[in-house]
Design an enzyme around this catalytic site. Structure first.
Site, PDB file in Angstrom:
ATOM      1  CE  LYS A  30      18.340 -21.002  10.975  1.00 16.30           C
ATOM      2  NZ  LYS A  30      18.820 -19.638  10.969  1.00 16.30           N
ATOM      3  CG  ASP A  78       8.204 -17.265  17.600  1.00 18.00           C
ATOM      4  OD1 ASP A  78       7.843 -17.110  16.412  1.00 18.00           O
ATOM      5  OD2 ASP A  78       9.213 -16.691  18.086  1.00 18.00           O
ATOM      6  CD  GLU A 128      15.647 -16.709  18.982  1.00 22.72           C
ATOM      7  OE1 GLU A 128      15.892 -16.050  17.979  1.00 22.72           O
ATOM      8  OE2 GLU A 128      14.507 -16.900  19.428  1.00 22.72           O
ATOM      9  CE  LYS A 156       7.540 -19.485  13.097  1.00 20.99           C
ATOM     10  NZ  LYS A 156       8.030 -18.286  13.760  1.00 20.99           N
ATOM     11  NE  ARG A 180      -2.551  -1.325   3.200  1.00 24.01           N
ATOM     12  CZ  ARG A 180      -3.226  -1.620   4.294  1.00 24.01           C
ATOM     13  NH1 ARG A 180      -4.511  -1.393   4.352  1.00 24.01           N
ATOM     14  NH2 ARG A 180      -2.622  -2.126   5.355  1.00 24.01           N
ATOM     15  CE  LYS A 216      11.981 -14.545  20.621  1.00 24.76           C
ATOM     16  NZ  LYS A 216      12.703 -14.643  19.363  1.00 24.76           N
ATOM     17  CG  HIS A 267      11.878 -22.412  13.557  1.00 23.18           C
ATOM     18  ND1 HIS A 267      11.479 -22.371  12.250  1.00 23.18           N
ATOM     19  CD2 HIS A 267      11.730 -21.136  14.022  1.00 23.18           C
ATOM     20  CE1 HIS A 267      11.123 -21.132  11.926  1.00 23.18           C
ATOM     21  NE2 HIS A 267      11.258 -20.372  12.992  1.00 23.18           N
TER      22      HIS A 267
HETATM   23  C1  BG6 Z   1      11.459 -16.880  13.798  1.00 23.19           C
HETATM   24  C2  BG6 Z   1      10.833 -16.523  15.117  1.00 23.19           C
HETATM   25  O1  BG6 Z   1      10.638 -17.772  13.088  1.00 23.19           O
HETATM   26  O2  BG6 Z   1      12.728 -17.491  14.031  1.00 23.19           O
HETATM   27  C3  BG6 Z   1      11.743 -15.603  15.895  1.00 23.19           C
HETATM   28  O3  BG6 Z   1       9.576 -15.895  14.890  1.00 23.19           O
HETATM   29  C4  BG6 Z   1      13.115 -16.200  16.049  1.00 23.19           C
HETATM   30  O4  BG6 Z   1      11.186 -15.305  17.176  1.00 23.19           O
HETATM   31  C5  BG6 Z   1      13.653 -16.648  14.696  1.00 23.19           C
HETATM   32  O5  BG6 Z   1      13.970 -15.218  16.612  1.00 23.19           O
HETATM   33  C6  BG6 Z   1      14.961 -17.415  14.854  1.00 23.19           C
HETATM   34  O6  BG6 Z   1      15.545 -17.624  13.588  1.00 23.19           O
HETATM   35  P1  BG6 Z   1      17.109 -17.514  13.358  1.00 23.19           P
HETATM   36  O7  BG6 Z   1      17.304 -17.828  11.922  1.00 23.19           O
HETATM   37  O8  BG6 Z   1      17.513 -16.123  13.743  1.00 23.19           O
HETATM   38  O9  BG6 Z   1      17.721 -18.535  14.267  1.00 23.19           O
END
Ligand code: BG6
Length: 517
Positions: free
Chosen positions: A208, A261, A242, A174, A58, A366, A266
């Site tokens: 990856k 998430d 993370e 996602k 937009r 996190k 993942h």
């Molecule tokens: C995303 C999540 O799908 O993957 C994030 O929504 C997360 O919260 C991220 O930080 C992690 O991906 P990567 O590639 O940084 O390890």
């Protein structure tokens, strides 16, 4: 439809001609990941001359402004990473010109049927002007609420029909649903208007290199497979830690949390690749069927197990990599009494011949002490006869660690005799680091996925059944939390390895998490 993957081991050729239509063209994902990936593909000469990009959003940009904004995104990646990161060391104007000459823009609302008439015309134009051959990828880099509506509009406008040998494919980012019910509903909605073979459900972890290497390591090396089962493996630990916190995503994260998430997508991809049976071939469906079977064999976390085998946590204030970090509940956009988990640990079992009774421990969080993603396979201890006088703790367990990121590699830990007159054991490690052996091209991880979609290889994308199997496995936990608001939330200071309660999860069977720091 089975995709042709005969070229998976020799795929340096250019992708076929196609147009890529990006919904959400001015968004962060397009700028940070998708455009740098297209740039890297162009630089490696893997895009066809008959390639074009149509951006839709937009923002009332002229085509010039659109090009300038994306160029700036790619350029800033070059300087941010200084090479060795997402894009090459120096910005290559010829590569950019190749892309820029093929970039066009449509200004409009993706829910407005009118924009699809314009898109129809635009696609005819790019076919005529650039030779895209009538092939189209629709890339949905938009909020998940728009997935269903956009795909339906594409189909209504006749843009999803594959005629005269042209293909039409949709890449969906996602989150794919927010629970089992919504994932099923979304699959149904998409499959109403598209064939499964046209849908490419993205899980960027599969882009990856080291994730793809799990299969190669397991199935291209005769030494691992005979040991890869309940007779020899004591347990498996999968860690996705993370250091980042909620960042600027509070609105999304508050409603999502660490379980939704990270786990059904993942973390389960890592689990499935670790635990799957050897596929008959690298054909997309052969691999995806084996992965799906693992997820379907997960022991349901019913009743007591949803409490006993799951720990949810949330970070309080702390220090991460030397910097003070606010408590999650103090972050902008987060409720002061938020019950959203920023950490989750769980114990799962896989009810099949290979894995019965082998616990799989998963954790992700996190604001933890260090960023690391690894899969650790811990083998059973030796019988104690010979080392009767050695305390159990001093016997080094054999652990094979697949380090996914950062510092990608594989290591094997084993016991060795310490030099000296007595038999004393020391734990040693054999290390392989990718960077010591291979030169890797700069990559955002999206290059393989986008290229694979162009060549019609869906192996690294999720099929409807495995998305649903992933959600089905976590649904009892989501239900419990929904029903029982007083399910404990365990706090951990930012910059640590997670809450103490998650140590208890392993300690009750005499096991321990591997240190994260
Ligand atoms: C995303 C999540 O799908 O993957 C994030 O929504 C997360 O919260 C991220 O930080 C992690 O991906 P990567 O590639 O940084 O390890």
């Amino acid at each position: 439809m089975e995709s042709d993957t005969s070229g998976r081991t020799a795929r340096g050729h250019r992708a076929p001609p196609c147009a890529i239509v990006i919904f959400g063209a001015s968004g962060d994902l397009t700028k940070r990941l998708l455009m740098p990936a297209l740039y890297n593909l162009a630089r490696a000469r893997r895009l066809s001359e008959g390639f074009a990009v149509v951006g839709i959003d937009r923002t009332p940009w002229s085509e010039e402004e659109f090009r300038a904004s994306l160029a700036e995104g790619v350029r800033s990646f070059v300087s941010d990473t200084g090479g060795g990161g997402a894009v090459a060391e120096s910005f290559d104007p010829d590569t950019w010109d190749f892309i820029a000459a093929r970039l066009t823009h449509l200004d409009g609302d993706a829910t407005d049927p009118g924009i699809y008439q314009q898109l129809h015309k635009k696609l005819q134009e790019v076919e005529r002007d650039y030779g895209t051959g009538g092939n189209v990828i629709f890339y949905l880099a938009v909020a998940s609420a728009l997935f269903g509506p956009i795909v339906e509009r594409i189909a209504e406008a006749g843009l999803a029909a594959e005629k005269d040998g042209h293909w039409r494919r949709v890449i969906i980012e996602k989150p794919f649903g927010a629970d089992l019910q919504s994932a099923r509903a979304l699959n149904e909605r998409l499959l109403n208007v598209l064939d499964e073979s046209q849908i490419y459900r993205m899980d960027h972890f599969l882009g990856k290199e080291t994730v793809q290497n799990i299969m190669v390591m397991r199935f291209a090396n005769g030494i691992f497979e005979p040991l890869w089962n309940r007779d020899h493996i004591d347990h498996v630990q999968i860690t996705v830690a993370e250091t980042v916190g909620v960042e600027r995503r509070a609105a999304f994260y508050e409603a999502t949390g660490a379980l939704r998430d990270m786990v059904p997508n993942h973390v389960f991809q890592l689990l499935a690749l670790t635990a799957m049976e050897p596929p008959n071939s690298f054909a997309a469906d052969a691999v995806r069927t084996e992965k799906d079977k693992v997820l379907e064999a997960l022991v349901p976390l019913n009743g007591e197990d949803a409490t006993r085998n799951v720990v949810r946590g949330q970070y309080t204030a702390g220090i991460v990599r030397g910097q003070p970090v606010k408590a999650y509940r103090e972050e902008a956009g987060v409720a002061p009494d938020s019950m959203t988990e920023t950490y989750i640990a769980m114990q799962l079992g896989i009810d099949n011949w290979r894995w019965a009774d082998v616990p799989f421990y998963l954790r992700t969080g996190k604001s933890m002490t260090r960023r690391t993603t690894e899969i650790a396979i811990q083998f059973k201890r030796v019988p104690f006869g010979l080392f009767r006088d050695t305390p159990v703790d001093a016997l080094t367990p054999n652990v094979l660690v697949l380090q996914i990121q950062p510092d990608e590699g594989i290591s094997l830990q084993f016991g060795a005799k310490r030099p000296g007159p007595e038999i004393r054991l020391g734990g040693v490690r054999m290390d392989f680091r990718y960077r010591d052996y291979f030169h890797s091209e700069p990559s955002t991880g999206y290059e393989t996925l986008v290229y694979d979609c162009m060549i019609g290889d869906a192996m690294l994308f999720q099929r409807a059944d495995s998305v649903e199997a992933g959600w089905a496995a976590v649904q009892p936990v989501l239900d419990l939390w929904q029903r029982n608001k007083s399910t404990p939330l365990e706090f951990y200071p930012a910059g640590t390895a997670g809450p103490d309660a998650s140590d208890q999860l392993l300690l009750r069977s005499g096991r321990r998490w591997r240190p994260i720091s």
